[in-house]
Enzyme design. Structure first.
Site, short mmCIF file in Angstrom:
data_model
loop_
_atom_site.label_atom_id
_atom_site.label_comp_id
_atom_site.label_asym_id
_atom_site.label_seq_id
_atom_site.Cartn_x
_atom_site.Cartn_y
_atom_site.Cartn_z
N MET A 26 34.50 43.28 50.36
CA MET A 26 33.12 43.07 49.94
C MET A 26 32.77 41.59 50.09
O MET A 26 31.86 41.08 49.43
CB MET A 26 32.92 43.51 48.49
CG MET A 26 33.21 45.01 48.33
SD MET A 26 32.35 45.78 46.96
CE MET A 26 32.92 44.83 45.60
N GLY A 27 33.49 40.90 50.98
CA GLY A 27 33.20 39.49 51.23
C GLY A 27 33.70 38.61 50.11
O GLY A 27 34.58 39.00 49.34
N HIS A 60 39.01 35.40 49.78
CA HIS A 60 39.95 34.43 49.22
C HIS A 60 41.32 34.70 49.84
O HIS A 60 41.46 35.59 50.70
CB HIS A 60 39.97 34.51 47.70
CG HIS A 60 40.14 35.90 47.15
ND1 HIS A 60 41.28 36.64 47.39
CD2 HIS A 60 39.34 36.69 46.40
CE1 HIS A 60 41.17 37.80 46.78
NE2 HIS A 60 39.99 37.87 46.19
N HIS A 90 42.51 38.28 50.37
CA HIS A 90 42.00 38.98 51.57
C HIS A 90 42.72 38.49 52.82
O HIS A 90 43.03 39.27 53.71
CB HIS A 90 40.50 38.72 51.74
CG HIS A 90 39.66 39.24 50.62
ND1 HIS A 90 39.01 38.40 49.73
CD2 HIS A 90 39.34 40.49 50.24
CE1 HIS A 90 38.33 39.12 48.86
NE2 HIS A 90 38.52 40.40 49.14
N ASP A 122 44.11 46.14 43.03
CA ASP A 122 43.35 47.35 42.71
C ASP A 122 44.28 48.55 42.92
O ASP A 122 44.10 49.35 43.85
CB ASP A 122 42.11 47.43 43.60
CG ASP A 122 41.16 46.27 43.32
OD1 ASP A 122 40.62 46.21 42.21
OD2 ASP A 122 41.00 45.41 44.20
N LEU A 141 44.21 36.59 42.18
CA LEU A 141 42.99 36.16 42.86
C LEU A 141 41.97 37.29 42.83
O LEU A 141 42.30 38.45 43.05
CB LEU A 141 43.28 35.77 44.31
CG LEU A 141 44.18 34.56 44.55
CD1 LEU A 141 44.06 34.08 45.98
CD2 LEU A 141 43.84 33.42 43.61
N SER A 142 40.72 36.94 42.56
CA SER A 142 39.63 37.92 42.53
C SER A 142 38.33 37.17 42.78
O SER A 142 38.17 36.02 42.33
CB SER A 142 39.57 38.58 41.15
OG SER A 142 38.31 39.20 40.97
N ARG A 156 35.73 37.72 41.38
CA ARG A 156 35.05 37.56 40.08
C ARG A 156 35.58 36.36 39.29
O ARG A 156 34.97 35.97 38.30
CB ARG A 156 35.15 38.84 39.26
CG ARG A 156 34.32 39.97 39.87
CD ARG A 156 34.24 41.19 38.98
NE ARG A 156 33.22 42.13 39.46
CZ ARG A 156 33.48 43.26 40.12
NH1 ARG A 156 34.71 43.60 40.36
NH2 ARG A 156 32.49 44.05 40.53
O1 PAF Z 1 38.43 46.56 47.16
C1 PAF Z 1 37.27 46.32 47.57
O2 PAF Z 1 36.89 45.18 47.85
C2 PAF Z 1 36.28 47.45 47.73
O3 PAF Z 1 36.44 48.40 46.73
C3 PAF Z 1 36.35 48.13 49.12
C4 PAF Z 1 37.69 48.81 49.34
C5 PAF Z 1 36.10 47.09 50.20
C6 PAF Z 1 35.27 49.21 49.23
O4 PAF Z 1 33.99 48.67 49.10
#
Ligand code: PAF
Length: 286
Positions: free
Chosen positions: A30-31, A34, A37, A157, A191-192, A194
């Site tokens: 979701m952009g 960090h 990702h 997650d 890391l998040s 948020r």
């Molecule tokens: O983990 C996330 O960032 C979101 O839930 C995902 C998997 C990109 C779906 O929108």
């Protein structure tokens, strides 16, 4: 690096890669990227190799936010995300628009959702009733558009990853789902995107999630113990942080998410904690 916003163009590109026999690794995000990702991107690159294709999607998916959640406030910085992707060696960034992903949604015309019915009832699913329906729907859509051989998700997650594995198996989706370890700050905070909502004082108190995990690990290192007792100890630990409020802490089997009464080494623990108004999650194998 190419940026593709159009769904048909992305699908045509995916067909072309398939005809050329190129391997495609996919990192849905979701952009607000960090280091967590970027570790997914590294894993994708390792998996598909130098000749393979790494695709990152940047899409803040509205259907996984509840009506009172932070969809509008969710941090967005596409320019920065693109620069990070370019530096990380990503081949294509897919940035679809809401109107294309959910055409006619506001008028009630979008009406097909993918729903996992068991694993999504607990923990995050109980706290956020429509969240996983949004996640499974958007990830199934993204898989159909990008057609990856492998897709990479963060272990932070944990429940999301378990549900997506279930979806891939139940719907026979031809995607290898890879779960990549959580990246942490030196003081243990996961890391998040948020984390940037936290004030300096809240940021300090937010280490209580990691400390809770470490406390539980310590407690079951030599002997098993009752989940109720361990939960009480973690509640006590979190009460020491005035800005922290426990939403849930659960002990369960890591694959099935089935709760356990007796916690032992190898049991999985997950917790969600409000730090000020910001809700943070973390988990780990004890
Ligand atoms: O983990 C996330 O960032 C979101 O839930 C995902 C998997 C990109 C779906 O929108």
């Amino acid at each position: 690096m190419r940026v593709i916003a159009d769904i048909e163009r992305m699908q045509a590109q995916a067909r072309l890669w398939a005809r050329r026999g190129l391997r495609v690794g996919f990192v849905p995000t979701m952009g607000c990227l960090h280091a967590g990702h970027l570790s997914l991107v590294d894993c994708a690159r390792q998996e598909v190799g130098g000749r393979g294709i790494v695709v990152v999607s940047v899409y803040v998916n509205p259907t996984q936010f509840g009506p009172k959640e932070d969809f509008d406030a969710y941090p967005r910085d596409l320019k920065r995300d693109l620069a990070l992707c370019r530096k990380a060696g990503v081949d294509v960034v897919f940035t679809p628009r809401d109107a294309a992903m959910y055409p006619g949604k506001a008028q009630g015309r979008f009406s097909t959702y993918v729903v996992e019915e068991r694993l999504s009832q607990v923990m995050e699913g109980r706290a956020r009733p429509t969240h996983f329906r949004g996640v499974t729907t958007v990830v199934a859509k993204l898989f159909n558009i990008v057609q990856p051989e492998a897709a990479f998700f963060g272990a932070k997650d944990w429940q999301q990853a378990a549900i997506l594995k279930r979806m891939v198996a139940d719907l026979n989706l031809p995607v290898n789902l890879v779960v990549v370890p959580t990246v942490r700050e030196p003081d243990g905070l996961a890391l998040s995107s948020r984390n940037q909502y936290l004030t300096p004082e809240q940021r300090r108190q937010a280490t209580a999630l990691w400390r809770s995990l470490q406390h539980a690990r310590q407690r079951v290192r030599r002997a098993s113990m009752g989940a109720a007792q361990l939960r009480a100890e973690i509640e006590h630990l979190l009460r020491q942080q005035p800005e922290a409020r426990l939403d849930y802490v659960e002990f369960f089997h890591g694959d099935t998410l089935v709760p356990v009464r007796t916690v032992r080494r190898g049991t999985h623990m997950a917790l969600a904690v409000f730090v000020g108004p910001t809700r943070l999650i973390d988990n780990g194998r004890l």
